[in-house]
Every structure is written in structure tokens, then in C-alpha cells.
Motif scaffolding. Structure first.
Motif, PDB file in Angstrom:
ATOM      1  N   LEU A 105       0.823  -1.205   0.000  1.00  0.00           N
ATOM      2  CA  LEU A 105       0.000   0.000   0.000  1.00  0.00           C
ATOM      3  C   LEU A 105       0.865   1.266   0.000  1.00  0.00           C
ATOM      4  N   ASP A 106       2.007   1.206   0.674  1.00  0.00           N
ATOM      5  CA  ASP A 106       2.906   2.363   0.664  1.00  0.00           C
ATOM      6  C   ASP A 106       3.367   2.697  -0.746  1.00  0.00           C
ATOM      7  N   LYS A 107       3.530   1.694  -1.559  1.00  0.00           N
ATOM      8  CA  LYS A 107       3.974   1.910  -2.933  1.00  0.00           C
ATOM      9  C   LYS A 107       2.845   2.410  -3.838  1.00  0.00           C
ATOM     10  N   ASP A 108       1.596   2.142  -3.444  1.00  0.00           N
ATOM     11  CA  ASP A 108       0.446   2.545  -4.264  1.00  0.00           C
ATOM     12  C   ASP A 108      -0.015   3.940  -3.827  1.00  0.00           C
ATOM     13  N   THR A 109       0.813   4.940  -4.097  1.00  0.00           N
ATOM     14  CA  THR A 109       0.475   6.314  -3.690  1.00  0.00           C
ATOM     15  C   THR A 109      -0.633   6.914  -4.525  1.00  0.00           C
ATOM     16  N   LYS A 110      -0.959   6.285  -5.612  1.00  0.00           N
ATOM     17  CA  LYS A 110      -2.020   6.809  -6.477  1.00  0.00           C
ATOM     18  C   LYS A 110      -3.394   6.641  -5.826  1.00  0.00           C
ATOM     19  N   HIS A 111      -3.576   5.553  -5.102  1.00  0.00           N
ATOM     20  CA  HIS A 111      -4.907   5.251  -4.570  1.00  0.00           C
ATOM     21  C   HIS A 111      -5.025   5.494  -3.067  1.00  0.00           C
ATOM     22  N   VAL A 112      -3.931   5.411  -2.333  1.00  0.00           N
ATOM     23  CA  VAL A 112      -4.009   5.581  -0.876  1.00  0.00           C
ATOM     24  C   VAL A 112      -2.853   6.452  -0.408  1.00  0.00           C
ATOM     25  N   ARG A 113      -3.017   6.975   0.789  1.00  0.00           N
ATOM     26  CA  ARG A 113      -1.943   7.698   1.455  1.00  0.00           C
ATOM     27  C   ARG A 113      -2.022   7.423   2.946  1.00  0.00           C
ATOM     28  N   ARG A 114      -0.901   7.575   3.611  1.00  0.00           N
ATOM     29  CA  ARG A 114      -0.826   7.316   5.043  1.00  0.00           C
ATOM     30  C   ARG A 114      -1.654   8.338   5.829  1.00  0.00           C
ATOM     31  N   ILE A 115      -2.224   7.886   6.916  1.00  0.00           N
ATOM     32  CA  ILE A 115      -2.912   8.816   7.808  1.00  0.00           C
ATOM     33  C   ILE A 115      -1.900   9.718   8.495  1.00  0.00           C
ATOM     34  N   VAL A 116      -0.833   9.135   8.962  1.00  0.00           N
ATOM     35  CA  VAL A 116       0.228   9.879   9.647  1.00  0.00           C
ATOM     36  C   VAL A 116       1.540   9.546   8.956  1.00  0.00           C
ATOM     37  N   GLU A 117       2.198  10.547   8.454  1.00  0.00           N
ATOM     38  CA  GLU A 117       3.486  10.348   7.811  1.00  0.00           C
ATOM     39  C   GLU A 117       4.572  10.252   8.881  1.00  0.00           C
ATOM     40  N   ALA A 118       5.378   9.229   8.770  1.00  0.00           N
ATOM     41  CA  ALA A 118       6.436   9.009   9.751  1.00  0.00           C
ATOM     42  C   ALA A 118       7.627   9.925   9.472  1.00  0.00           C
ATOM     43  N   GLU A 119       8.369  10.220  10.555  1.00  0.00           N
ATOM     44  CA  GLU A 119       9.585  10.999  10.398  1.00  0.00           C
ATOM     45  C   GLU A 119      10.663  10.147   9.741  1.00  0.00           C
ATOM     46  N   GLU A 120      11.693  10.829   9.288  1.00  0.00           N
ATOM     47  CA  GLU A 120      12.741  10.139   8.547  1.00  0.00           C
ATOM     48  C   GLU A 120      13.437   9.091   9.408  1.00  0.00           C
ATOM     49  N   GLU A 121      13.707   9.414  10.669  1.00  0.00           N
ATOM     50  CA  GLU A 121      14.374   8.461  11.547  1.00  0.00           C
ATOM     51  C   GLU A 121      13.504   7.225  11.790  1.00  0.00           C
ATOM     52  N   GLU A 122      12.211   7.454  12.018  1.00  0.00           N
ATOM     53  CA  GLU A 122      11.309   6.337  12.243  1.00  0.00           C
ATOM     54  C   GLU A 122      11.185   5.473  10.997  1.00  0.00           C
ATOM     55  N   GLU A 123      11.143   6.107   9.845  1.00  0.00           N
ATOM     56  CA  GLU A 123      11.040   5.351   8.601  1.00  0.00           C
ATOM     57  C   GLU A 123      12.290   4.500   8.372  1.00  0.00           C
ATOM     58  N   GLU A 124      13.465   5.043   8.718  1.00  0.00           N
ATOM     59  CA  GLU A 124      14.693   4.258   8.591  1.00  0.00           C
ATOM     60  C   GLU A 124      14.670   3.063   9.541  1.00  0.00           C
ATOM     61  N   LEU A 125      14.168   3.281  10.761  1.00  0.00           N
ATOM     62  CA  LEU A 125      14.075   2.184  11.720  1.00  0.00           C
ATOM     63  C   LEU A 125      13.107   1.109  11.221  1.00  0.00           C
ATOM     64  N   ARG A 126      11.984   1.534  10.647  1.00  0.00           N
ATOM     65  CA  ARG A 126      11.027   0.568  10.112  1.00  0.00           C
ATOM     66  C   ARG A 126      11.630  -0.235   8.965  1.00  0.00           C
ATOM     67  N   GLN A 127      12.346   0.446   8.095  1.00  0.00           N
ATOM     68  CA  GLN A 127      12.973  -0.243   6.972  1.00  0.00           C
ATOM     69  C   GLN A 127      14.006  -1.249   7.471  1.00  0.00           C
ATOM     70  N   LYS A 128      14.749  -0.856   8.468  1.00  0.00           N
ATOM     71  CA  LYS A 128      15.746  -1.759   9.037  1.00  0.00           C
ATOM     72  C   LYS A 128      15.067  -2.977   9.655  1.00  0.00           C
ATOM     73  N   ALA A 129      13.938  -2.778  10.330  1.00  0.00           N
ATOM     74  CA  ALA A 129      13.208  -3.891  10.941  1.00  0.00           C
ATOM     75  C   ALA A 129      12.636  -4.817   9.877  1.00  0.00           C
ATOM     76  N   ARG A 130      12.127  -4.255   8.765  1.00  0.00           N
ATOM     77  CA  ARG A 130      11.591  -5.094   7.697  1.00  0.00           C
ATOM     78  C   ARG A 130      12.685  -5.953   7.080  1.00  0.00           C
ATOM     79  N   GLU A 131      13.840  -5.358   6.838  1.00  0.00           N
ATOM     80  CA  GLU A 131      14.951  -6.119   6.254  1.00  0.00           C
ATOM     81  C   GLU A 131      15.413  -7.211   7.211  1.00  0.00           C
TER      82      GLU A 131
END
Length: 1189
Positions: A587-613
């Protein structure tokens, strides 16, 4: 006659089988008599006939063509119909019906005449006698009809009269006329009489008599022309007659009250409803409808079976079942003015229709009035028809179990227009929930589709009620979540994934543009109006609650060669949490149809990406670490999802997520091409300051237990299950430390002190000359500002009394002029109540904190239970025992449930464990064992002591398994033995020591000298007797201690001396009771017997037990003031002497025997008495044998 008379008695038996057997025997005998009977060629008048005139037998003409037994039986069977004894009426009616169907020498008119003559009513009869006679007529006429005699077209072979026909139009008309008259005579006979008329009509329709048409015309004349009153029975008969005589002028016969010639025509439903409701004539609005009512009865009328069968028949072209049910049942029996009795009929009719209607007509049963009455009577057990309404629920549930495809249609009705979305809640049942559990996969998917269709505004937004739409959406969310959380609903990956995706979209994203081709159902339409923040939060909460249920749910996963059950995963083996994270990523990749309710900060997004990997990498680990890697993956993924679901106003789990990532990364490092030496040096230096990676993960698990959501608690238990094989000592210490943490009330007090210290510190930085009073005033003001709720209550109390609160903008003293003493007294009670409530809140906060601490410890105990269950051979099990014991001993009465749970864990996982730890730390186990014994000596209760005993035995088993710790084990039990025997306040009992002796006799043998010693230093006679009791247990276990012959031989004199000393002392000082002395002497006998098995000669046995000392003891017992009355004690001493001497005597005797034949000379050896007993027994056996032969 002698062969049939006795059979008539059994016709009245209350047992159905006996009645049928008697009927069969009677009919069989009568058939034989009739076959042998030869009728007279021509009747002649003689003196014999004149002599028989008094009996009246010739008047019915039965004797002319029937055997005497047959004619007698017919008359007696007819007369027996009026008998009130037991089941006479049933038995005689069956026999009469069968007899009339077997013989062809009786005409219908003869049988009817006989029945009518024997069932005449008289004015002198009582009410019961009149009822018996009327029932006899009804049963008799029914027997004539069911036997087929009423339409029999076979002529008699010969007859005493000129009529040779078995039946004719006159006899048929007479039967119908009598039945109609019988129904009119008594209202409670009407339904049965008309039902019998229906049998006659059916028989006439199936017959081929030449007078068939005339009979139908006569019946129509009597039923419709001569009788204008309409009843339910008449409607039932009309349904039959219209099929048999379709060519009749039914429009004329049915009018009035019916307008259409076909009675089931929709135009006749209104008139039918009035008749079938059986209302009084004065209540009927239509004067044309003349009906006759009877008293109400609980059984619904049989006309409804015929009516439903006719309307639901495929051949029915002019009747509509939905219309019929609406008018005849819903608007009639279930109307708002209908009585409970009529509604009870309505419930029965609904049940009859439920099993007959097709799937397409099934929804038509759930009409408005029916649903209202059903829900009302279900909602309260005090309602008149509550049981009837519950029975309807049972029938519906049974119907869905037979045909699961009907489940969806039923749920639509229960939660639809006439039902309620909260049907189960309103009715206090689980009807909808049970139906869902019985539905198939296709039905559940249809239900989900229906629910999703209820999300948007169905009125097109013209008159949209936002509140109503939000309520409906909240109901949809709850229903979707209930589907997943209900463990009885069969799970399928497809619809479960669809529900989770829907929650994910509406909980974390906003739909910008619809996509009908999207794999996500939530993107097929844009919500109108948009979801509110409360609904989005509810979606996130239900998403996590569904995942909590799925985490504990076990799915069957197919491996290479077998199927296994795995928790928290789908059928493909992937975690449900990982599937949701995959949905978020797409859903994050489908920006055409949906968008996040709350956009995460850059640090939080990096932490999330690290956790996914990291989670992706952990899912690929195989081998020995696969299970632990799965646990780390689940923890990282679950914490990451929880981080996604956290909003600005909620606590974000960044620290917890970071801790998970660090722990999992350290536990499963990335393999690089660096040299092992460099990597090892880095790891070593890190270990000096950093905790173990597994500790970081378990610490996160423990932190999850404090969460208020069931999601993190379920994840924590499942994660620890997978990680339990990798825990270390520090991990166990971390877990058990939570069980002994500080009291929450103290923690709250510390927090309050910290809060109070801060203004003091600020005041020190300010002027030191500030007075203490001004400082207190500032504190009060700060407290007031910190508690707006208290301020609001005080302002409300002032406002009620006409005093406005100060705004702080000015200090106007004009208000004080109006505040006199009376006003102050008026508000005094209200202010006191406010401050008292505030004090109660503070007090309750401490209670709540204590309760929450208890709940937290319960959750930690779940982790301990998981560890002990999954890793019973782990050496770290020993570290768990003592903290659990402390939890049992130190808990207060308010935490009894916590202590009970801990006790259960120790008894089941430790006390009953069949496996023991391997490579256990000896020193640590010994320390734990010694501490257990110390606590056992001061155990507060017998239950706690029993638990400590089981733990002690577990440790003994573990230590003895090592092979080098027997001495330490014995030492611990030596100290406990000494404490138990020599200290009066000791809380130990004999079971604590006996269990050790019985289970481990080899180790307990080392306690033999200690047991002897404590008998001399016992605190009282009772404890001394218990010491001997322990010696008794030890002596009984000598066969199991192995080859210790020399030790046993050296032990026996010590035991002998101890026994003699104790008993001799009791003779002079009365230190022991007679019962105690008796048990001690029994120990001596048992020890002598054990000694016989070991010693090599009688002389050695005599040396060990010294018979002369026992003779002296016997004399002392005889002269003892306290024990001489117990003669049995002296006998026990003599038994000891005899046991020692017999061994010596037998040995000498066996050495002097010349041959084997000398064994019969026992009389010379002083055993003549025994020989006599043996001889007597042999003779007794021989006598018994002769008697039996």
C-alpha cells in the motif's frame, strides 16, 4: 373360549408391546376359529333360538355367519372401548380394527349399529361415564373406517338378511352423520371427530364402490349446506375434498365467507386468518364469517400441516406462501393485540414451516411481527414464551448444521430490517455466532461481502445521518473482527486475509481513489462519507485483536512428508503479522490510490525499513537456529506492526522496536567476509558492556506483558515459546526478577516524593528567606493546576450555591460581601464530599496499582510455565524453583490466586516432571535444596509444605543423577530430621521424610544412625514414635538398598537397643502411650524378619536380637502401671522371642532329620497343633468335595 378369554386382559396393558402381542394372538386364534366354522344353510326358528333371545345376540345377526368366539369377541371388543382401565381403549380399538379388516362376514351397518347401541348416553351417568361412552363411540367408528369396512365392496358369501353388501351409501352417510353430531356434542371432541371424517373421505376417495359419487354428494350436503359454521376442522376437510371433488361447485359451497372457490387462494387469506385464529364470534369484525371456538390447547391444530403442505406444494398455482404466512401468521397470531396463547401457536407454526420451506422462501418467514415477538421473548427469561422462543433458536441452529448454505440467508434476516445488528446482545443468546460456526467457507465469504456492502451510505448521501452511518460501520467492524476471533468459525486464508487487509487500509491509510481491479476490497470504493478518526482507531484496535487471536491459533502446515500444527501462521507457513506488514508495504507503494494517515519521520522510517529487512533475513534462517530465528522474526514483525498502529497521541514503540532490532541483530549477526579474528574481538569487547542479545529480546517480551492490549501479550507468549531454547542464566534471572519486584504502592509513593521534591529544589534556587507557609500555598496552587478534574468539581459546587469561580484576572472583593456564614455552611458539605472523593480516588489508585502488579506477575508466570514446559531438561530450571517458592510463601492473602497458580506450576512442571535437567550446576542445586529445607521447617501451611516436598524430591533426583552429590543430599535431610524430631515448633511432617526414604532408599540408608540418635533426643514421646515410624519405613526398604549386608548386621543391634531403651523407659516414666509402644514393637518384629534374610546362622540372629532382653522387657511390661493393661504388648514381645527361637529350633530340627519321609513327624517337634489344623483343613476340603459330587 378358554383359549381367548385370557388374552382380553392383556389388551388393557399399559405396555405397548404387551398390547400388540395380545392383539396378534387374539386375531390369530379368531381367524382359526372362523376358518373352521361352517354356517347353517337356512336359519330355523327353534326352542334354542327362543332360549337365546334373552341375551339379545340374534338381534345384531353376528352369530349367523361367524363362529361363536368371533361374534363374542366382536361384542366384547366394542364394549371394551368404554372401559376406563389403563389403556383398554387403545388395545381394544386396535384389536377391533384388525379383526374387522380380517373377516368378511360382518357388514358396516352391523358394526355401526353395535357401536351405537353400546355407546348410548343416559341421564343418570356421571361426567366421567359420559366421557367414556363418547370416546367409545369415536374409537368404534374410527375402527370401522380404518379397517376399510366402511367402503368394502366385497359382498358377503351368505347372509341372514336380504342385504349381501358389506357397505352401502346408507351406512357411510350414517357414519358421517354420527361423527358430525359427535363433534357438535362436545367441543373437545370436535377436532378428533372431524379428523375421523377426514379418514372416511380419504377411504372413499381411494375406493371404487359404485355409490362413490352419491356418497361425496351426501357428504358435501351434510358438511357445507346443512352446517354453515366454519371451523379449522372444516377447512382441513375442505382441503381434502377439493382435491377429491374438483368438479364440485366450490364457489357456492364456500360462499360465504370465502370469495374464491379455491380455499388456498390469496383472496381467501383474510377470512382464513379469522377462522384459524379461533376468536370469539363477538370479536369477529366480519359478520359473514361464522365460527365456533373451543378452549385453547397448547398443540397447534392439524389443519396447519395440511395448509402448509398445500401452499408449499409445487402444484399450488393460486396460493402464495409469503402472503399466506404474512396474513395468517404474522398479522394474525403475532399481531400486537394477540394473546400469548396465539403467539405460542405462531411459534409452533414457524417451526413447522422452517423445515419445509425452500431456501428462496426461507427469508419470508422472518416477518416484522414475528421478529418483534421473538426478540422480546428471547430477551428476558421471565417472559411467558421464553422457552418457546429458545426452541425456535435451537431449530434454526439445527437447520444450519444440516444445510450450512442457509446460514448466510438466516443471518441476513436476524441482522436485517426486521431484526437487529445487535441481535445476540439484545436476545442474550449466541444465535448469530452459532450460525456463523456452522456456515461453510462460501457462506462466510458471502457474509463478509454483505458486511462490506453496509459500509457506505446506502441512501446516496441525500439525507445521510452521519451518526447512523458511523454506528453501522462500527457494527460492521465488530462483525468482521468477531469472524476472525471466534475460534469455532472455520478459518480460510482467503477471507481472513481479506478482513485483515480491510482493517489495514481503513486503519492506517486514507483512500484517495478507487480501484475496482485492486486485490484489496477496501479500494473498490471510496467511503462516503469518509471514516472518522474514532472508526480508524477502532479498525487498528480490531486489527491487533484479530492478530492476537490468530497468533494463538494453530494452523495445519504441510511439510515435505507430513502435516504439522503451527501457531501464529497461515497454511503456507508465513506469520499472519508478516502478511499484514507485506500489505502495508504494498500500500505504501500505491500512492495513487491511498496515502498514510500519519506520515512518519525520517528516523522512524529508517528504523522501520531496518526492521523489515531484518525480519526478511530472519525468515530465511534454517537449521538448529530456525526456531529461535522464527521467534525473533515474530517479535520484530509484531513490534513493527504495533509501531505502525501507534499515532501521535499514543506511545510510539520506537525504543521497543530499536531494542528488538538490536537484540535480533546481535543474536543473528549478518555473515560477512571479515576475518573471524576481527569479528571475535569486536564481539568480545561488546559483550563486556552490552547485555546478551537474547536478554534484549526477552526484555522486550517482558515489556510487552505490561501492555494493555491482548495483542502484545499473545505475541509475547508465542515469541518466548520459540525463544525458550536459547535462554541463558541472565535471561532466567531477568524473568524471575519481575516476580520479586517492589510493591507498586511503594513505587507510587516514590513517584509522589519525586514530584514533591522538584518544587523544593526550585525553591532552593530562589530566595532562602521564603516562608514555609507561602511555599505550601504555591504547592497547593500547583496541585490544583495539575488536577483540572478536582478544580472543575470545586467550581461546580460553588456554582450550585450561586458563587462564581475566580478567573484570576482581578481581585474583586465585592463577592466576599455576599458570602456570609450561612452560605459558607451551605457549601461546606459539598466541598467535603468533593475532597473525600478525591481522597478515595488516591486510595483506589493504590489498590488498582496493586491489582495491576498482580496481573503482571501472572503474565510473567506464563513465561515461566512456557519455559518449564518446553525446556524440562534445561540446566536453568534450577534457577526458577526458589523464586517461585518465595512467591508462594511471601504473597499476601490478596494474592491468593497468584500463589495458587505458582503452586500449580511447581507441582505440575517440577513435582510431576519425568525429565530432569542435564549438566546441572551442583553448587547451585545444593544451595537451592538447602534453602528449600530451611523454608520447609517454617512452612506456613501443609499445602506449602507439600509443594516444597515435591521440589525437594525433584532436586534430589537431579543431584543423585550426577552421582557425586549424595553426601550433600543426605546432609540436608539430616538437618531436617533433627529439626523435626527435636524441635517442637517444627512445621515438618513425617511425609516430608518418608517420601525421601521410599523414593531413594539407597541415599536414605545413610540416615540410619541419625534416626537411631534422634529417638534418644526427641522433644516428646509423639515425635519419638514418629522417629521409629521412619525407621519402620527404612527397614521395609532394606531389600532395595543393594548389597549392604555388613552395614545391616551392624545396624540391627543399634536398632534393638534403641527399641528396648524406649519401651523400657515407657514402662517406668509413661513417656509413650500403649499405641505408640505397639507400633515400636511391630518395628522390632519387622526388623527380626529382615535380619533372618541376611544372617548366616541362627546363632548370629540370636546374637543380634538377644532373646533374654526381650523376656525381661516382657516382664517389665507386665508390671508397668501404665502399660500392664495392654496385654497385646506382652504378646508382641513373645512374638519377637519366638521369631528368634524358631529360627534356631528349625535349624536344629532340619540337621537331625534322617530322611525326607521324616517330615511327617512334626508332632515330635512340638508342632502337633499345626499338624491338627492342616489335617482338619484337608478333611474339610474333602467333605466339601463329596458334597459337591
Amino acid at each position: 373360549m378358554s383359549t381367548t378369554l385370557e388374552l382380553f386382559w392383556h389388551l388393557s396393558s399399559a405396555n405397548k408391546k404387551d398390547r400388540l402381542d395380545a392383539s396378534a394372538k387374539l386375531i390369530g386364534a379368531l381367524e382359526r376359529f372362523q376358518a373352521e366354522f361352517v354356517p347353517k344353510e337356512a336359519p330355523e326358528t327353534s326352542d334354542e333360538d327362543e332360549n337365546e333371545e334373552f341375551s339379545g345376540k340374534n338381534r345384531d345377526g353376528l352369530d349367523a355367519l361367524n363362529a361363536q368366539d368371533v361374534s363374542y369377541s366382536i361384542r366384547r371388543l366394542v364394549r371394551g372401548l368404554a372401559s376406563p382401565r389403563e389403556s383398554s381403549r387403545l388395545g381394544f380399538a386396535v384389536a377391533l380394527t384388525e379383526l374387522l379388516s380380517r373377516i368378511n362376514t360382518v357388514t358396516c351397518s352391523q358394526a355401526v349399529t353395535l357401536i351405537l347401541d353400546s355407546s348410548k348416553t343416559q341421564g343418570s351417568m356421571t361426567g366421567q361415564e359420559e366421557r367414556d361412552v363418547l370416546f367409545a363411540r369415536l374409537f368404534g367408528l374410527t375402527a370401522v373406517i380404518q379397517s376399510g369396512l366402511i367402503v368394502r365392496d366385497t359382498p358377503l358369501s351368505s347372509s341372514a338378511s336380504s342385504a349381501t353388501e358389506a357397505s352401502n351409501l346408507a351406512s357411510f352417510s350414517e357414519v358421517i352423520s354420527e361423527l358430525l353430531a359427535l363433534g357438535e356434542k362436545r367441543s373437545w371432541l370436535r377436532e378428533s371427530a372431524w379428523w375421523t371424517i377426514g379418514l372416511a373421505v380419504d377411504a372413499l376417495g381411494a375406493s371404487s364402490v359404485y355409490w362413490k359419487d352419491d356418497a361425496f354428494e351426501a357428504a358435501l350436503e351434510m358438511i357445507y349446506v346443512e352446517n354453515k359454521i366454519w371451523t379449522p376442522e372444516k377447512i382441513a376437510l375442505t382441503l381434502k375434498l377439493q382435491k377429491l371433488r374438483a368438479d364440485a361447485d366450490w364457489r357456492k359451497l364456500l360462499s360465504p365467507p370465502f370469495k374464491q372457490p379455491e380455499i388456498t387462494h390469496s383472496g381467501n387469506y383474510t377470512a382464513l386468518a379469522r377462522i384459524l385464529k379461533e376468536v370469539n364470534a363477538d370479536e369477529d369484525e366480519d359478520a359473514d364469517v361464522k365460527s365456533k371456538t373451543v378452549s385453547w390447547k397448547p398443540q397447534v391444530h392439524y389443519v396447519w400441516d395440511l395448509l402448509l403442505g398445500e401452499v408449499l406444494s409445487p402444484q399450488s398455482s393460486k396460493g402464495s406462501f409469503p402472503e399466506m404466512f404474512r396474513i395468517l401468521v404474522d398479522e394474525s397470531l403475532f399481531s400486537s393485540t394477540s394473546s400469548p396463547e396465539r403467539k405460542y401457536w405462531g411459534f409452533q407454526i414457524f417451526q413447522k414451516a422452517l423445515s419445509r420451506v425452500s431456501a428462496t422462501d426461507l427469508p419470508m418467514l422472518f416477518t416484522k411481527n414475528f421478529m418483534r415477538s421473538w426478540i422480546n421473548h428471547l430477551s428476558n427469561s421471565d417472559r411467558y414464551l421464553h422457552k418457546a422462543a429458545k426452541q425456535v433458536v435451537t431449530d434454526i441452529q439445527g437447520l444450519v448444521k444440516k444445510d450450512p448454505t442457509l446460514g448466510f440467508a438466516l443471518i441476513l434476516q436476524l441482522t436485517g430490517v426486521h431484526g437487529s445488528h445487535q441481535f445476540d446482545k439484545l436476545t442474550k443468546t449466541k444465535t448469530v455466532e452459532t450460525i456463523l460456526t456452522s456456515m461453510d467457507n462460501e457462506g462466510i465469504q458471502s457474509y463478509i461481502k454483505y458486511l462490506l456492502g453496509q459500509v457506505n451510505d446506502q441512501e446516496g448521501g441525500k439525507t445521510a445521518d452521519i451518526q447512523a452511518i458511523n454506528a453501522r460501520r462500527a457494527w460492521v467492524i465488530e462483525q468482521l473482527a468477531a469472524l476472525v476471533r471466534n475460534g469455532a468459525v472455520p478459518k480460510d486464508d482467503a477471507w481472513v486475509q481479506a478482513v485483515l487487509d480491510w482493517f489495514t487500509v481503513h486503519g492506517l491509510f486514507i483512500v484517495r481513489k478507487q480501484s475496482e481491479k485492486s486485490e484489496f476490497l477496501a479500494l473498490h470504493s471510496i467511503p462516503a462519507p469518509p471514516f472518522s478518526d474514532e472508526l480508524r482507531k477502532l479498525c487498528r484496535e480490531r486489527l491487533l485483536s484479530c492478530l492476537a487471536e490468530l497468533t494463538t491459533h494453530a494452523s495445519v502446515v504441510q511439510t515435505d512428508d507430513k502435516n504439522i500444527k503451527v501457531s501464529a501462521v497461515a497454511s503456507d507457513g508465513q506469520f499472519w503479522v508478516s502478511k499484514v506488514l507485506s500489505t502495508i508495504e504494498r500500500l505504501d507503494k500505491d500512492t495513487k490510490h491511498v496515502r498514510r494517515i500519519v506520515e512518519a519521520e525520517e528516523e522512524e522510517e529508517e528504523l522501520r525499513q531496518k526492521a523489515r529487512e531484518l525480519a526478511s533475513r530472519l525468515s530465511k534462517i534454517t537449521g538448529e537456529q530456525q526456531e529461535a530465528a522464527k521467534g525473533a522474526e515474530l517479535l520484530v514483525s509484531a513490534t513493527l506492526l504495533h509501531h505502525y498502529c501507534a499515532t501521535d497521541d499514543e506511545d510510539s514503540d520506537s525504543e521497543a522496536l530499536q531494542s528488538c532490532v538490536d537484540g535480533a541483530s546481535g543474536m543473528f549477526p549478518v555473515e560477512t567476509k571479515k576475518t573471524k579474528k576481527s569479528r571475535k574481538s569486536v564481539t568480545t569487547s561488546a559483550d563486556e558492556v552490552a547485555p546478551e542479545p537474547i536478554d534484549l529480546l526477552v526484555d522486550t517480551v517482558i515489556g510487552s506483558l505490561e501492555e494493555a492490549t491482548a495483542y502484545m501479550r499473545a505475541v509475547a507468549n508465542q515469541v518466548f515459546t520459540l525463544l525458550s531454547g536459547s535462554v541463558k542464566e541472565s535471561t532466567i534471572d531477568l524473568i524471575v526478577a519481575q516476580l520479586s519486584r517492589r510493591d507498586p504502592a511503594e513505587l507510587l509513593q516514590d513517584e509522589d516524593e519525586d514530584m514533591e521534591d522538584s518544587p523544593d529544589a526550585d525553591s532552593e534556587d530562589q530566595e532562602d528567606s521564603e516562608s514555609e507557609s507561602s511555599h505550601d500555598e504555591e504547592d497547593d496552587e500547583e496541585d490544583m493546576e495539575e488536577d483540572p478534574e478536582l478544580r472543575r468539581k470545586i467550581e461546580e459546587a460553588l456554582r450550585v450555591n450561586g458563587i462564581n469561580a475566580a478567573t484570576g484576572e482581578s481581585d474583586d472583593e465585592s463577592d466576599e460581601e455576599f458570602m456570609d456564614d450561612d452560605q459558607m455552611m451551605a457549601i461546606d458539605e459539598q466541598l467535603a464530599a468533593v475532597f473525600k472523593a478525591r481522597a478515595d480516588e488516591k486510595r483506589n489508585s493504590g489498590v488498582d496499582a496493586q491489582r495491576e502488579a498482580t496481573h503482571y506477575k501472572n503474565r510473567v508466570l506464563d513465561l515461566v510455565d512456557i519455559f518449564l514446559k518446553k525446556q524440562p531438561t534445561s540446566p536453568h530450571v534450577i534457577r526458577v524453583i526458589l523464586p517461585l517458592v518465595e512467591l508462594i510463601v511471601d504473597t499476601s492473602s490478596d494474592e491468593k490466586q497468584l500463589a495458587d497458580k505458582t503452586t500449580g506450576i511447581l507441582r505440575s512442571r517440577i513435582g510431576k516432571s519425568k525429565e530432569i535437567p542435564a549438566d546441572v550446576d551442583k553448587e547451585q542445586a545444593i544451595v537451592v535444596l538447602q534453602e528449600l529445607h530451611v523454608r520447609a521447617r517454617k512452612a506456613p501451611s501443609s499445602d506449602v509444605l507439600a509443594t516444597l516436598n515435591q521440589c525437594s524430591l525433584y532436586l534430589v533426583k537431579t543431584l543423585l543423577n550426577r552421582g557425586d552429590a549424595e553426601q550433600e543430599v543426605v546432609k540436608a535431610y539430616q538437618e531436617s530430621l533433627k529439626d523435626f524430631i527435636t524441635r517442637k515448633a517444627s512445621r515438618l511432617n513425617t511425609a516430608f521424610l518418608q517420601d525421601f526414604i521410599r523414593r531413594y532408599p539407597g541415599a536414605a540408608w545413610n540416615l540410619r544412625n541419625n534416626l537411631i540418635d534422634v529417638t534418644k533426643t526427641a522433644v516428646n514421646g509423639y515425635r519419638q514414635s514418629q522417629a521409629f515410624q521412619l525407621l519402620q519405613v527404612l527397614v521395609n526398604q532394606l531389600f532395595a538398598i543393594g548389597d549392604h549386608k555388613e552395614e545391616i548386621i551392624s545396624f540391627m543391634p543399634s536398632l534393638r537397643d534403641a527399641i528396648l531403651a524406649a519401651v523400657s523407659k515407657a514402662c517406668t516414666e509413661a513417656s509413650l502411650t500403649a499405641a505408640h509402644v505397639k507400633e515400636i514393637l511391630k518395628l522390632a518384629i519387622s526388623a527380626v524378619r529382615q535380619s533372618k534374610r541376611i544372617v548366616s546362622s541362627p546363632e548370629e540372629l540370636a546374637t543380634l536380637w538377644d532373646p533374654s532382653s526381650w523376656e525381661e522387657l516382657s516382664k517389665n511390661l507386665a508390671t508397668s502401671d501404665s502399660l500392664k493393661a495392654a496385654a497385646g504388648l506382652q504378646n508382641l514381645c513373645k512374638q519377637v522371642i519366638r521369631a528368634v527361637n524358631q529360627s534356631s529350633t528349625k535349624d536344629s530340627t532340619s540337621s537331625n532329620k534322617p530322611s525326607s519321609g521324616a517330615t511327617k513327624r512334626k508332632a515330635d517337634d512340638g508342632e502337633q497343633g499345626d499338624e491338627e489344623v492342616v489335617t482338619k483343613k484337608a478333611k474339610r476340603k474333602k467333605v466339601n468335595k463329596n458334597k459337591s459330587s
